[in-house]
Design a protein around this motif. Sequence first.
Motif: not given
Length: 317
Positions: A280-307
């Motif tokens: 989902l993240i290492q192939r430059p294909t349309p599924r990169l959108l799904q992988g990017s959403r997942l990636f962003c969700e992980k960073l949002e978890q970091v921000r939530s823990k920090r807050a």
Amino acid sequence: MKYIAANFPCWTRRAALALLLGFGLLGPAGQAMAAVCATDDTGEEVCLEQPARRIAVLSPGATELVYAAGAGEKVVAVVSFSDYPPEAKQVQSVGSHTRLDLETLVALKPDLVVGWVTGNPREQLEKLRTLDMAVFSIEPRDFEGVSTAIERLARLAATDQAGQQVADEFRQGMAGLAEQHADAEPVSVFYQVWDEPLMTVNDEHLIGKVISLCGGVNVFGDLERLVPRISAEAVLAADPEAILAGGMGEENRHWLTRWADFPALQATEDDNLFFVPPSLIQRPTPRLLQGSRLFCEKLEQVRSKRAAAQTDGPAAP
């Protein structure tokens, strides 16, 4: 007409076609209009006498892009690890992306070969060109490049409508994700692309661009190579707030295990060790959108823990 299309540069072919049509030597005008051209990611303009009907695809990522362009039914050859979409696994394999079985490939008589710029042996692609095969090399390096790759492949296969829809959906999805995270608080990130040797990506890599899109700061973003080798000591010194890794399989998290052995590492201390399925993240294909959403969700978890930690404040004496 066939000799012209196979043996002259594209601009010469176009001129010749127009000349022959003007003298009435081509028959129905529709025959001339059937020729299609597109520029690949090396800057070469590739022209076909008519839209591709038999396509050989020489990397897993390129396979996904051809199917995304609506041309999956025309694929007659793939390489190993071409596992998406599932029907691609039923197509004849012609070796690996690093070593092609040229005899089998030639026997399949493709009228379009889709290669990967840095993934296929240059000498083998040149051999195919000497056999008058049309080789179209792709390797998207940014989000827009994924969309345009789909559009160009669709043009060569005459599946423009299907390809355009997928390209637009990806383009719009990535733009929406960028807007959603435009003001996100920064999170320092280490992305592990390989284990032994330990490897990461810089900011110019497509995964590096995903990190930035999600509001992350790549701790190795300034390194010169797209995929630099690093040491575990360098990761410890950078002390990222989050570590994300793809692993060797869709459910394999073992690459994160080594970092759990360093409790002083901020990402470990805060339990910010995240797995992202590599396809989902290492192939430059349309599924990169799904992988990017997942990636962003992980960073949002970091921000939530920090807050949450900032809200709780220090423990009472």
